[in-house]
Motif scaffolding. Structure first.
Motif, PDB file in Angstrom:
ATOM      1  N   ALA A  18      27.162  12.661 -16.661  1.00 13.08           N
ATOM      2  CA  ALA A  18      27.875  11.468 -17.112  1.00 13.08           C
ATOM      3  C   ALA A  18      28.501  11.691 -18.485  1.00 13.08           C
ATOM      4  O   ALA A  18      29.657  11.314 -18.724  1.00 13.08           O
ATOM      5  CB  ALA A  18      26.926  10.268 -17.156  1.00 13.08           C
ATOM      6  N   THR A  19      27.747  12.306 -19.399  1.00  5.13           N
ATOM      7  CA  THR A  19      28.288  12.584 -20.727  1.00  5.13           C
ATOM      8  C   THR A  19      29.426  13.592 -20.637  1.00  5.13           C
ATOM      9  O   THR A  19      30.475  13.421 -21.276  1.00  5.13           O
ATOM     10  CB  THR A  19      27.187  13.125 -21.656  1.00  5.13           C
ATOM     11  OG1 THR A  19      26.112  12.182 -21.710  1.00  5.13           O
ATOM     12  CG2 THR A  19      27.728  13.361 -23.053  1.00  5.13           C
ATOM     13  N   ALA A  20      29.245  14.634 -19.834  1.00  2.48           N
ATOM     14  CA  ALA A  20      30.295  15.632 -19.667  1.00  2.48           C
ATOM     15  C   ALA A  20      31.585  15.002 -19.163  1.00  2.48           C
ATOM     16  O   ALA A  20      32.684  15.346 -19.614  1.00  2.48           O
ATOM     17  CB  ALA A  20      29.825  16.731 -18.716  1.00  2.48           C
ATOM     18  N   ALA A  21      31.466  14.061 -18.234  1.00  4.78           N
ATOM     19  CA  ALA A  21      32.651  13.411 -17.671  1.00  4.78           C
ATOM     20  C   ALA A  21      33.423  12.647 -18.728  1.00  4.78           C
ATOM     21  O   ALA A  21      34.660  12.566 -18.687  1.00  4.78           O
ATOM     22  CB  ALA A  21      32.242  12.480 -16.530  1.00  4.78           C
ATOM     23  N   ARG A  22      32.729  12.093 -19.720  1.00  4.27           N
ATOM     24  CA  ARG A  22      33.399  11.363 -20.799  1.00  4.27           C
ATOM     25  C   ARG A  22      34.318  12.271 -21.601  1.00  4.27           C
ATOM     26  O   ARG A  22      35.295  11.823 -22.184  1.00  4.27           O
ATOM     27  CB  ARG A  22      32.360  10.735 -21.733  1.00  4.27           C
ATOM     28  CG  ARG A  22      31.646   9.519 -21.173  1.00  4.27           C
ATOM     29  CD  ARG A  22      30.467   9.122 -22.038  1.00  4.27           C
ATOM     30  NE  ARG A  22      30.782   9.119 -23.464  1.00  4.27           N
ATOM     31  CZ  ARG A  22      29.859   9.173 -24.417  1.00  4.27           C
ATOM     32  NH1 ARG A  22      28.572   9.264 -24.093  1.00  4.27           N
ATOM     33  NH2 ARG A  22      30.211   9.153 -25.691  1.00  4.27           N
ATOM     34  N   PHE A  23      33.995  13.564 -21.618  1.00  6.01           N
ATOM     35  CA  PHE A  23      34.806  14.523 -22.362  1.00  6.01           C
ATOM     36  C   PHE A  23      35.727  15.319 -21.438  1.00  6.01           C
ATOM     37  O   PHE A  23      36.354  16.292 -21.863  1.00  6.01           O
ATOM     38  CB  PHE A  23      33.898  15.475 -23.142  1.00  6.01           C
ATOM     39  CG  PHE A  23      33.158  14.800 -24.268  1.00  6.01           C
ATOM     40  CD1 PHE A  23      33.738  14.666 -25.525  1.00  6.01           C
ATOM     41  CD2 PHE A  23      31.893  14.273 -24.075  1.00  6.01           C
ATOM     42  CE1 PHE A  23      33.059  14.038 -26.558  1.00  6.01           C
ATOM     43  CE2 PHE A  23      31.205  13.644 -25.107  1.00  6.01           C
ATOM     44  CZ  PHE A  23      31.797  13.524 -26.345  1.00  6.01           C
ATOM     45  N   GLY A  24      35.795  14.921 -20.180  1.00  8.28           N
ATOM     46  CA  GLY A  24      36.688  15.581 -19.239  1.00  8.28           C
ATOM     47  C   GLY A  24      36.212  16.942 -18.778  1.00  8.28           C
ATOM     48  O   GLY A  24      37.014  17.756 -18.310  1.00  8.28           O
ATOM     49  N   LEU A  25      34.904  17.202 -18.874  1.00  7.37           N
ATOM     50  CA  LEU A  25      34.366  18.502 -18.485  1.00  7.37           C
ATOM     51  C   LEU A  25      33.936  18.492 -17.023  1.00  7.37           C
ATOM     52  O   LEU A  25      33.342  17.532 -16.544  1.00  7.37           O
ATOM     53  CB  LEU A  25      33.169  18.863 -19.365  1.00  7.37           C
ATOM     54  CG  LEU A  25      33.422  18.898 -20.874  1.00  7.37           C
ATOM     55  CD1 LEU A  25      32.153  19.300 -21.600  1.00  7.37           C
ATOM     56  CD2 LEU A  25      34.569  19.841 -21.212  1.00  7.37           C
ATOM     57  N   ARG A  26      34.247  19.577 -16.335  1.00  8.10           N
ATOM     58  CA  ARG A  26      33.857  19.739 -14.937  1.00  8.10           C
ATOM     59  C   ARG A  26      33.206  21.097 -14.741  1.00  8.10           C
ATOM     60  O   ARG A  26      33.440  22.024 -15.513  1.00  8.10           O
ATOM     61  CB  ARG A  26      35.081  19.610 -14.027  1.00  8.10           C
ATOM     62  CG  ARG A  26      35.684  18.218 -13.986  1.00  8.10           C
ATOM     63  CD  ARG A  26      36.761  18.102 -12.908  1.00  8.10           C
ATOM     64  NE  ARG A  26      37.937  18.879 -13.246  1.00  8.10           N
ATOM     65  CZ  ARG A  26      38.957  18.406 -13.956  1.00  8.10           C
ATOM     66  NH1 ARG A  26      38.936  17.170 -14.416  1.00  8.10           N
ATOM     67  NH2 ARG A  26      40.000  19.178 -14.232  1.00  8.10           N
ATOM     68  N   LEU A  27      32.408  21.215 -13.703  1.00 15.19           N
ATOM     69  CA  LEU A  27      31.706  22.468 -13.412  1.00 15.19           C
ATOM     70  C   LEU A  27      32.612  23.440 -12.661  1.00 15.19           C
ATOM     71  O   LEU A  27      33.417  23.005 -11.831  1.00 15.19           O
ATOM     72  CB  LEU A  27      30.450  22.172 -12.598  1.00 15.19           C
ATOM     73  CG  LEU A  27      29.380  21.356 -13.335  1.00 15.19           C
ATOM     74  CD1 LEU A  27      28.273  20.959 -12.384  1.00 15.19           C
ATOM     75  CD2 LEU A  27      28.813  22.135 -14.521  1.00 15.19           C
ATOM     76  N   PRO A  28      32.474  24.741 -12.854  1.00 13.34           N
ATOM     77  CA  PRO A  28      31.647  25.337 -13.912  1.00 13.34           C
ATOM     78  C   PRO A  28      32.282  25.091 -15.274  1.00 13.34           C
ATOM     79  O   PRO A  28      33.498  25.193 -15.422  1.00 13.34           O
ATOM     80  CB  PRO A  28      31.641  26.824 -13.561  1.00 13.34           C
ATOM     81  CG  PRO A  28      32.936  27.030 -12.837  1.00 13.34           C
ATOM     82  CD  PRO A  28      33.186  25.762 -12.072  1.00 13.34           C
ATOM     83  N   SER A  29      31.457  24.755 -16.238  1.00  7.68           N
ATOM     84  CA  SER A  29      31.952  24.434 -17.576  1.00  7.68           C
ATOM     85  C   SER A  29      31.647  25.563 -18.538  1.00  7.68           C
ATOM     86  O   SER A  29      30.599  26.215 -18.445  1.00  7.68           O
ATOM     87  CB  SER A  29      31.289  23.153 -18.076  1.00  7.68           C
ATOM     88  OG  SER A  29      31.599  22.906 -19.439  1.00  7.68           O
ATOM     89  N   GLY A  30      32.556  25.777 -19.465  1.00  9.28           N
ATOM     90  CA  GLY A  30      32.285  26.692 -20.563  1.00  9.28           C
ATOM     91  C   GLY A  30      31.415  26.020 -21.604  1.00  9.28           C
ATOM     92  O   GLY A  30      30.894  24.918 -21.401  1.00  9.28           O
ATOM     93  N   PHE A  31      31.263  26.676 -22.762  1.00  9.02           N
ATOM     94  CA  PHE A  31      30.374  26.152 -23.792  1.00  9.02           C
ATOM     95  C   PHE A  31      30.903  26.535 -25.172  1.00  9.02           C
ATOM     96  O   PHE A  31      31.439  27.621 -25.373  1.00  9.02           O
ATOM     97  CB  PHE A  31      28.958  26.714 -23.615  1.00  9.02           C
ATOM     98  CG  PHE A  31      27.948  26.111 -24.540  1.00  9.02           C
ATOM     99  CD1 PHE A  31      27.451  24.843 -24.301  1.00  9.02           C
ATOM    100  CD2 PHE A  31      27.523  26.793 -25.669  1.00  9.02           C
ATOM    101  CE1 PHE A  31      26.528  24.262 -25.158  1.00  9.02           C
ATOM    102  CE2 PHE A  31      26.604  26.227 -26.533  1.00  9.02           C
ATOM    103  CZ  PHE A  31      26.101  24.957 -26.273  1.00  9.02           C
ATOM    104  N   GLY A  32      30.714  25.616 -26.119  1.00  8.29           N
ATOM    105  CA  GLY A  32      31.092  25.866 -27.506  1.00  8.29           C
ATOM    106  C   GLY A  32      32.551  25.536 -27.784  1.00  8.29           C
ATOM    107  O   GLY A  32      33.394  25.627 -26.888  1.00  8.29           O
TER     108      GLY A  32
END
Length: 316
Positions: A60-74
């Motif tokens: 849910a938090t990732a979706a707020r930032f427009g992130l989808r799997l597979p997601s990178g980091f940093g």
């Protein structure tokens, strides 16, 4: 397209499901290529921030930032331009650069929109001579956030600024920039952070119950502004001490009546000015720890503990 690298494979730290650092994986991936209007950076260092693990902690938090799997980091990175796409001006292969690329910076290569923003396409700035890549990789998120917070409360000569969480990554910049502006700074932290805060120019005070009384003892003349870099406790204490809401800000929480600060709203040129000050030795960035990318989980666990004094950097 200018091109000095034809790498076809790369490494990137990724999540295949959102959660804690134990889910991070270092993967072999196709090397991204710089299309029109973009540059590719061979990343040499990536700085960690609390927002990195916060954004990827759950779906849910990732979706707020427009992130989808597979997601990178940093997000914070520094390195060298090794491809320049058609139509790009201002960057050339071999240029040292730093900037932000939302949740994809811990990778051998990152493609950046030459006119983008951290959240959309990434951004890049020339790394000044005198600033090494590890240090450059700590500047963007923390520096922009500090600049935005200071712009809200505008400390200057005659001010006593209370900074909550002053020993963290953003606090390093807030304390020093506020002191440069002529303000007295009182910084909250743990007992183990006291010497680090003094070294930055702040007067340390222990956080927790009784903070208002301890601040009164340190500053009997009163506190005139406050920045809460951790939550809301310092903001509430500032109100108790009579600081008006217009001179209080937060970065990690929202309090009715108080204007929050967001690094995305930092003034144009703010990060270049911070980099210049670092290059000239007028601003220092303590590095708490560096890790090879193969130890990304250990690095994130240390950084997420919120008790490091300074910045954590990944070497690539």
């Amino acid at each position: 397209m200018q091109q000095s690298s034809v790498d076809t494979s790369s490494r990137a730290v990724q999540f295949e499901s959102f959660g804690g650092p134990e889910l991070l994986r270092l993967r072999e991936v196709p090397a991204p290529q710089a299309g029109p209007g973009r540059i590719r950076v061979r990343v040499t260092a990536a700085g960690l921030n609390p927002m990195d693990w916060f954004m990827t902690s759950d779906a849910a938090t990732a979706a707020r930032f427009g992130l989808r799997l597979p997601s990178g980091f940093g997000t914070d990175y520094a390195g060298v331009v090794d491809q320049v796409g058609a139509g790009v001006t201002g960057f050339a292969t071999g240029d040292r650069v730093f900037g932000g690329a939302l949740s994809r910076a811990v990778a051998d290569h990152v493609v950046i929109d030459a006119t983008g923003t951290i959240a959309v396409g990434g951004d890049a700035h020339h790394t000044p001579d005198g600033v090494d890549d590890r240090t450059a990789a700590t500047l963007t998120i923390a520096g922009c956030t500090a600049a935005a917070a200071l712009a809200v409360v505008a400390p200057g000569p005659g001010d006593t600024l209370l900074v909550g969480g002053a020993g963290g990554g953003v606090g390093v910049f807030v304390v020093q920039l506020a002191r440069r502006a002529g303000a007295r700074v009182i910084g909250t932290g743990s007992a183990t952070s006291a010497e680090a805060l003094r070294a930055l120019g702040a007067e340390p005070v222990a956080y927790g119950a009784g903070l208002a009384d301890r601040v009164r003892a340190l500053a009997p003349g009163g506190v005139t502004a406050a920045i809460d870099l951790h939550g809301t406790d310092t903001a509430q204490v500032a109100r108790e001490l009579g600081v008006p809401d217009r001179r209080i800000t937060t970065i990690a929480a929202v309090v009715d009546g108080i204007t929050p600060a967001n690094g995305a709203n930092a003034a144009a040129g703010a990060i270049e000015e911070i980099a210049r000050l670092v290059a000239e030795g007028q601003l220092r960035v303590p590095l708490a720890a560096t890790f090879p990318v193969e130890r990304i989980r250990d690095a994130v666990e240390l950084q997420a503990g919120r008790h490091v004094h300074g910045k954590v950097v990944i070497d690539l």
